[in-house]
Motif scaffolding. Structure first.
Motif, PDB file in Angstrom:
ATOM      1  N   TRP A  44       5.357  17.931 -48.170  1.00  0.00           N
ATOM      2  CA  TRP A  44       5.760  17.130 -47.019  1.00  0.00           C
ATOM      3  C   TRP A  44       7.278  17.060 -46.902  1.00  0.00           C
ATOM      4  CZ3 TRP A  44       1.828  17.823 -44.594  1.00  0.00           C
ATOM      5  CH2 TRP A  44       0.541  17.428 -44.961  1.00  0.00           C
ATOM      6  N   ASN A  45       7.963  17.054 -48.043  1.00  0.00           N
ATOM      7  CA  ASN A  45       9.427  17.026 -48.008  1.00  0.00           C
ATOM      8  C   ASN A  45       9.972  18.287 -47.360  1.00  0.00           C
ATOM      9  OD1 ASN A  45      12.091  17.976 -49.643  1.00  0.00           O
ATOM     10  ND2 ASN A  45      12.114  15.775 -49.319  1.00  0.00           N
ATOM     11  N   LYS A  46       9.416  19.440 -47.719  1.00  0.00           N
ATOM     12  CA  LYS A  46       9.859  20.701 -47.131  1.00  0.00           C
ATOM     13  C   LYS A  46       9.635  20.733 -45.631  1.00  0.00           C
ATOM     14  CE  LYS A  46       9.786  24.257 -50.694  1.00  0.00           C
ATOM     15  NZ  LYS A  46       9.168  25.541 -51.102  1.00  0.00           N
ATOM     16  N   ARG A  47       8.548  20.137 -45.206  1.00  0.00           N
ATOM     17  CA  ARG A  47       8.217  20.129 -43.783  1.00  0.00           C
ATOM     18  C   ARG A  47       8.975  19.032 -43.022  1.00  0.00           C
ATOM     19  NH1 ARG A  47       1.751  21.156 -42.921  1.00  0.00           N
ATOM     20  NH2 ARG A  47       1.661  23.235 -43.860  1.00  0.00           N
ATOM     21  N   GLY A  48       9.616  18.122 -43.765  1.00  0.00           N
ATOM     22  CA  GLY A  48      10.326  17.031 -43.117  1.00  0.00           C
ATOM     23  C   GLY A  48       9.411  15.910 -42.648  1.00  0.00           C
ATOM     24  N   THR A  75      13.383  26.427 -43.020  1.00  0.00           N
ATOM     25  CA  THR A  75      12.346  25.412 -42.888  1.00  0.00           C
ATOM     26  C   THR A  75      12.579  24.729 -41.539  1.00  0.00           C
ATOM     27  OG1 THR A  75      13.658  23.634 -43.885  1.00  0.00           O
ATOM     28  CG2 THR A  75      12.357  25.032 -45.384  1.00  0.00           C
ATOM     29  N   PRO A  76      11.555  24.072 -40.981  1.00  0.00           N
ATOM     30  CA  PRO A  76      11.763  23.369 -39.708  1.00  0.00           C
ATOM     31  C   PRO A  76      12.913  22.372 -39.770  1.00  0.00           C
ATOM     32  CG  PRO A  76       9.419  23.538 -40.187  1.00  0.00           C
ATOM     33  CD  PRO A  76      10.138  24.033 -41.404  1.00  0.00           C
ATOM     34  N   LEU A  77      13.069  21.697 -40.916  1.00  0.00           N
ATOM     35  CA  LEU A  77      14.142  20.710 -41.050  1.00  0.00           C
ATOM     36  C   LEU A  77      15.511  21.374 -41.033  1.00  0.00           C
ATOM     37  CD1 LEU A  77      15.211  17.885 -41.512  1.00  0.00           C
ATOM     38  CD2 LEU A  77      14.766  18.165 -43.959  1.00  0.00           C
TER      39      LEU A  77
END
Length: 414
Positions: free
Chosen positions: A121-125, A308-310
């Motif tokens: 979840w952190n990677k995806r923001g 990554t999206p973030l």
């Protein structure tokens, strides 16, 4: 025995256990649409299809007779850790959802599974889901009483809280992590990570003397060590110095961080350091747009390998700020519109600063009242969040905008 929806549930479970996407499983024999309907229970399986799928999955036909949800947490965790694919992580999530923490015979397994999911979840923001995972991680770590796990869970929790704007609670959680690390004589890595998140939260809330003392302690702790921890510590020092008004020292610390880390060590951090350098340049007085443009170009060149999206949103955000400072207002608005096409994954601070940029653009576009009102609301929000320096920055921008209008907010034109 092959009745729906049980067959579809078992088929989906077997596919995920092997880390296969629907496209990878179907091959040339059936369509992904048909497989999707099988897994959802919308279509009954035929003997030919069952035989074909068993061969593709490398299982006996009897494997479909087993009830679904037979995968244990240990199995799902092992598969996710070794497969490193979305399907395996989805299976792990399903297993966690099925297994109540009170039913888990080994809380260490659940802790490790939650740690992997939180990182996803952190990677995806996705801060909302990450926070849920980290709250449970922290509870399990406290019950286990292992100082290493307690420190790491609380550091991650504090970092997530800070990024969502819960700065005061982040400080309390980070302070506990630092205390655990020191009392238990944990490694430099664990102690340094705890100090780092404490510094960032203190700086966010405007406790600059405390942040300065802790970041100096952090730099001394790391000493001559190199690598990612050193780069992040120097970045933290740069942030504190910048908010204390020492732009030169901040730039020097950040340049040392950039020079001391090559892209092979940690490409994501390599990119983030350049984004940070661009942000610092744009917030300098006066803004150093040339330096910011160079750093953004470097970061963008590497995003193809570690995007990554973030990170993509952070790059677009800084490009919008740069366009505004270069008075390319049409470009800035276009970049802002592009950002708002998707859900924003930015940190609380970056989202507020993006709102400020939007308000300033409204003013340049002739929508004065809307822009001034938005600045006022953002300043009040930052004040409520105890984000002292961000609040002060917004009030300064609002005051400058009001000065240019030669009148109070209530008399500003539309």
């Amino acid at each position: 025995m092959l009745e729906q929806p049980r067959f579809g549930q078992r088929l989906k479970e077997l596919r995920r256990m092997r880390g296969l996407s629907q496209a990878a499983l179907v091959g040339d024999g059936i369509s992904t649409g048909y497989l999707s309907r099988l897994e959802s229970g919308a279509r009954p399986p035929t003997e030919r299809v069952v035989t074909y799928l068993a061969k593709r999955l490398d299982v006996d036909l009897s494997a479909f007779d087993m009830p679904p949800s037979g995968t244990t947490l240990a199995q799902a965790l092992s598969i996710a850790a070794s497969a490193e694919c979305e399907e395996a992580m989805d299976a792990l999530l399903d297993c966690l959802d099925r297994t109540d923490r009170t039913d888990c015979t080994d809380p260490l397994l659940r802790w490790q599974a939650l740690w992997m999911v939180a990182r996803r979840w952190n990677k995806r923001g996705d801060k909302t889901r990450e926070l849920v995972c980290l709250e449970e991680l922290s509870r399990i770590a406290d019950e286990l009483g292992l100082p290493e796990l307690r420190c790491r869970a609380w550091v991650s929790l504090a970092r997530c809280l800070r990024s969502t704007g819960e700065v005061n609670r982040a400080i309390n959680v980070a302070s506990c992590a630092v205390r655990i690390a020191k009392e238990s004589r944990l490694s430099v890595s664990d102690t340094g990570a705890a100090l780092m998140v404490l510094v960032s939260a203190e700086a966010e809330e405007g406790r600059l003397p405390d942040a300065r003392a802790h970041v100096d302690e952090l730099i001394e702790l790391i000493g001559d060590r190199n690598g990612t921890l050193k780069a992040e510590a120097l970045w933290s020092a740069a942030t504190v110095r910048f908010r204390q008004g020492d732009q030169q020292a901040a730039g020097e610390y950040l340049e040392r961080a950039i020079d001391g880390l090559d892209s092979y060590s940690d490409l994501t951090l390599w990119i983030r350091l350049r984004l940070a350098a661009a942000s610092l340049s744009l917030q300098s007085a006066p803004p150093r747009t040339g330096t910011a443009a160079e750093r953004l170009k470097e970061a963008e060149s590497a995003l193809a390998f570690a995007c990554t999206p973030l990170l993509a949103q952070e790059l677009l955000t800084l490009k919008a700020h740069l366009a505004f400072e270069d008075q390319r207002f049409t470009d800035a608005r276009a970049l802002l519109d592009e950002l708002h096409q998707d859900e924003l994954l930015l940190t609380y601070r970056d989202r507020i600063r993006l709102g400020v940029l939007d308000a300033r653009l409204l003013i340049t576009e002739g929508r004065l009242r809307n822009g001034l009102q938005q600045l006022k609301e953002l300043g009040e929000e930052a004040h409520r969040a105890c984000n002292v320096d961000l609040s002060a920055e917004i009030w300064r921008i609002l005051a400058e905008a009001l000065e240019h209008t030669h009148g109070p907010l209530d008399s500003a034109g539309s």
